[in-house]
Every structure is written in structure tokens, then in C-alpha cells.
Scaffold this motif. Sequence first.
Motif, PDB file in Angstrom:
ATOM      1  N   LYS A   1      -7.038  13.934  -2.712  1.00 44.62           N
ATOM      2  CA  LYS A   1      -7.666  13.634  -4.003  1.00 44.62           C
ATOM      3  C   LYS A   1      -7.709  12.135  -4.288  1.00 44.62           C
ATOM      4  N   THR A   2      -7.224  11.331  -3.349  1.00 39.90           N
ATOM      5  CA  THR A   2      -7.227   9.884  -3.535  1.00 39.90           C
ATOM      6  C   THR A   2      -7.936   9.204  -2.377  1.00 39.90           C
ATOM      7  N   GLY A   3      -8.649   8.144  -2.687  1.00 41.08           N
ATOM      8  CA  GLY A   3      -9.345   7.385  -1.663  1.00 41.08           C
ATOM      9  C   GLY A   3      -8.576   6.141  -1.268  1.00 41.08           C
ATOM     10  N   ASP A   4      -9.296   5.051  -1.070  1.00 35.09           N
ATOM     11  CA  ASP A   4      -8.670   3.800  -0.646  1.00 35.09           C
ATOM     12  C   ASP A   4      -7.816   3.211  -1.772  1.00 35.09           C
ATOM     13  N   ILE A   5      -6.843   2.429  -1.369  1.00 32.49           N
ATOM     14  CA  ILE A   5      -6.015   1.653  -2.302  1.00 32.49           C
ATOM     15  C   ILE A   5      -6.188   0.183  -1.924  1.00 32.49           C
ATOM     16  N   LEU A   6      -6.743  -0.591  -2.848  1.00 25.47           N
ATOM     17  CA  LEU A   6      -7.004  -2.008  -2.600  1.00 25.47           C
ATOM     18  C   LEU A   6      -6.035  -2.853  -3.418  1.00 25.47           C
TER      19      LEU A   6
ATOM     20  N   ALA B   1      -3.472  -3.386  -8.197  1.00 20.73           N
ATOM     21  CA  ALA B   1      -4.066  -2.514  -7.191  1.00 20.73           C
ATOM     22  C   ALA B   1      -5.192  -1.716  -7.827  1.00 20.73           C
ATOM     23  N   TYR B   2      -6.204  -1.429  -7.029  1.00 14.53           N
ATOM     24  CA  TYR B   2      -7.301  -0.564  -7.446  1.00 14.53           C
ATOM     25  C   TYR B   2      -7.237   0.694  -6.589  1.00 14.53           C
ATOM     26  N   VAL B   3      -7.226   1.841  -7.249  1.00 12.83           N
ATOM     27  CA  VAL B   3      -7.092   3.114  -6.555  1.00 12.83           C
ATOM     28  C   VAL B   3      -8.301   3.979  -6.874  1.00 12.83           C
ATOM     29  N   PHE B   4      -8.910   4.540  -5.851  1.00 15.25           N
ATOM     30  CA  PHE B   4     -10.050   5.439  -6.021  1.00 15.25           C
ATOM     31  C   PHE B   4      -9.529   6.870  -6.026  1.00 15.25           C
TER      32      PHE B   4
ATOM     33  N   GLU C   1       0.515   9.399 -16.762  1.00 15.08           N
ATOM     34  CA  GLU C   1       1.780   9.628 -16.056  1.00 15.08           C
ATOM     35  C   GLU C   1       2.197   8.527 -15.086  1.00 15.08           C
ATOM     36  N   LEU C   2       1.260   7.730 -14.593  1.00 13.78           N
ATOM     37  CA  LEU C   2       1.633   6.695 -13.622  1.00 13.78           C
ATOM     38  C   LEU C   2       2.167   5.482 -14.376  1.00 13.78           C
ATOM     39  N   THR C   3       3.468   5.397 -14.487  1.00 18.25           N
ATOM     40  CA  THR C   3       4.106   4.336 -15.272  1.00 18.25           C
ATOM     41  C   THR C   3       5.049   3.463 -14.449  1.00 18.25           C
ATOM     42  N   ARG C   4       5.289   3.836 -13.192  1.00 13.50           N
ATOM     43  CA  ARG C   4       6.232   3.065 -12.386  1.00 13.50           C
ATOM     44  C   ARG C   4       5.847   3.128 -10.906  1.00 13.50           C
ATOM     45  N   VAL C   5       5.923   1.980 -10.263  1.00 12.77           N
ATOM     46  CA  VAL C   5       5.769   1.895  -8.813  1.00 12.77           C
ATOM     47  C   VAL C   5       7.009   1.182  -8.296  1.00 12.77           C
TER      48      VAL C   5
ATOM     49  N   HIS D   1       0.839  -1.200   0.000  1.00 18.23           N
ATOM     50  CA  HIS D   1       0.000   0.000   0.000  1.00 18.23           C
ATOM     51  C   HIS D   1       0.875   1.252   0.000  1.00 18.23           C
ATOM     52  N   ARG D   2       1.916   1.242   0.794  1.00 18.14           N
ATOM     53  CA  ARG D   2       2.818   2.396   0.882  1.00 18.14           C
ATOM     54  C   ARG D   2       3.510   2.656  -0.454  1.00 18.14           C
ATOM     55  N   ASP D   3       3.861   1.591  -1.180  1.00 16.03           N
ATOM     56  CA  ASP D   3       4.518   1.759  -2.480  1.00 16.03           C
ATOM     57  C   ASP D   3       3.595   2.460  -3.475  1.00 16.03           C
ATOM     58  N   TYR D   4       2.350   2.009  -3.551  1.00 20.43           N
ATOM     59  CA  TYR D   4       1.406   2.626  -4.486  1.00 20.43           C
ATOM     60  C   TYR D   4       1.118   4.081  -4.091  1.00 20.43           C
ATOM     61  N   LEU D   5       0.927   4.301  -2.804  1.00 23.08           N
ATOM     62  CA  LEU D   5       0.662   5.661  -2.353  1.00 23.08           C
ATOM     63  C   LEU D   5       1.851   6.567  -2.646  1.00 23.08           C
ATOM     64  N   GLY D   6       3.053   6.070  -2.403  1.00 17.20           N
ATOM     65  CA  GLY D   6       4.247   6.860  -2.670  1.00 17.20           C
ATOM     66  C   GLY D   6       4.363   7.235  -4.138  1.00 17.20           C
TER      67      GLY D   6
END
Length: 258
Positions: free
Chosen positions: A121-126, A132-135, A147-151, A105-110
Motif C-alpha cells: 500500500k506504499t510506494g517510494d519514499i524520498l 521525507a515524502y511518502v507515496f 497516527e504517524l507521529t514518531r520515526v 529510508h529504512r527508518d521511515y519504512l519501519g
Amino acid sequence: MEKEETLLRKRLIELSNNAYQRGIIMYSDFLNLNELNILHTTPKDSFPVPYRTFGGYDPSERQMAAFLPDAFYMYMDEKSIRSTYPIRILKISPLQPKFAEELSHRDYLGALLNLGITRAKTGDILIHDKEAYVFVHQELTEFLVKELTRVRHTTVRAVEVENADFKWEPKYEEIKGTVASVRLDSLLSLAFSSSRSKLTALIEAGRVYVNGKLITSNGYHVKDNDIISVRQMGRFQYEGVLSETKKGRYYVTIRKYI
């Protein structure tokens, strides 16, 4: 914190006033558990119109508040109201699953925050397997898809998922055990296998919420199907009493989300 609470209440009341004066639904950003508690504990007569909260799925933690003028509140059902929220769902998948890292979760949020996105501007990350599903707020959808091309070190692709097509079955561990009473501290001890004294400190520190409302009383009586969230530890749903032992203890079951 008191200043931040005052500012948030002021913003929420302003949204409610705008909804009343303009006759349109007004939405907050995504609110965390503490912010939702501030909303729910603000006197109802401070808001000229009623509100509802939703985070894109049941049971979401981070939710938006929608302030509803009478024309919407009286004639729209809950499903219709939820369909109006400016919430979109992005599925983030590795381009090469075979070589993808185990991302948290921390990786996706980061990765989101590194793009300059504010948390509001972001909700839960599942997370499910390597996806991962991001709201997110709808205004960010096009930007994030591009723009989101790397985690971390994993190359990913973000695509929008239609809300109607989204189905989520949370994983949980069923826990059964006996407690002296259906008090908040007793159920926390069962859920997290920790001493009541340690968990009492968490309650007193303002880290425990029941159905999104901050609870600071150890003796709070939990009801069937209540969802208990502990910041930085997790959450679970209390399902109810299965039976009572001869010694007067309660045999209960809970579902702890994993």
C-alpha cells in the motif's frame, strides 16, 4: 517464488478482466521491481484491456498498474490517466528540526510497517534533508496523518501534499568514464566501482532491472536514457556516449542517484 509469480499473474489478469467487464479503471497495489517485471513479461493477450504503470512521479520504482477499458484508453491522454491513480503524497517532517535524528529510508519504512501498513500500500519514499515524502494508497491518507507521529526517537508530523504542487529534483552524481562497450555489465562496473565479475553475479541472480524489466544477460545493450536499478545497491541513468577513444573504447556519462 514460482507459486507467488503465478498468484500475482492471476490477480493482475483478474483486474484486467474486471476492467473489461465493468467498464471502469482497475488498479493494482504498488508493485515492486520484480512484480513489475512479472506484469511486463506476462503475454499481452492475457489482458483483455491495456495497462499503464505509474508511481506518483517520474521516475518512480514502485508503481501501480492501471487497467484501462477502451473508453478511457482511447480518449484520455497520459496526464489525464495519471491524475486518476489513487495515489497520495505525504510529507513527514520533524516537529523540532533542531533535535531531529538523521533518519534513513529504512527508518521511515519501519515506522509505517509498525502501524500495520502492508508494503503493497506504499510506494517510494524520498528523503530530502530532514523531511521525507511518502507515496501511499489514498485509503491510508487520513489514518497516517493521524497516527504517524514518531520515526525512531523523532516526533514527526505527516501532512498531505497536493499532487499538483509536488516537485522533485532527485540528487545525483554525474560519472564519466570509458568502457569497452555499452554493455550492462560494463556500465554497472563504472557506476558502482566494482569488478565486472561481482556485478555479473548480481545480474545472474536477478537483481538488475532496466526500465523496470528484469535483465539476466550480461551482454544486454543499454540504450540512451535507460534507467538501471540494482536491488539493494541503487540506480542510475545512462545518458549516452560522449566520444570514442583512439583505442575503440567509449567515453560515456551516467547519472547515479544518491
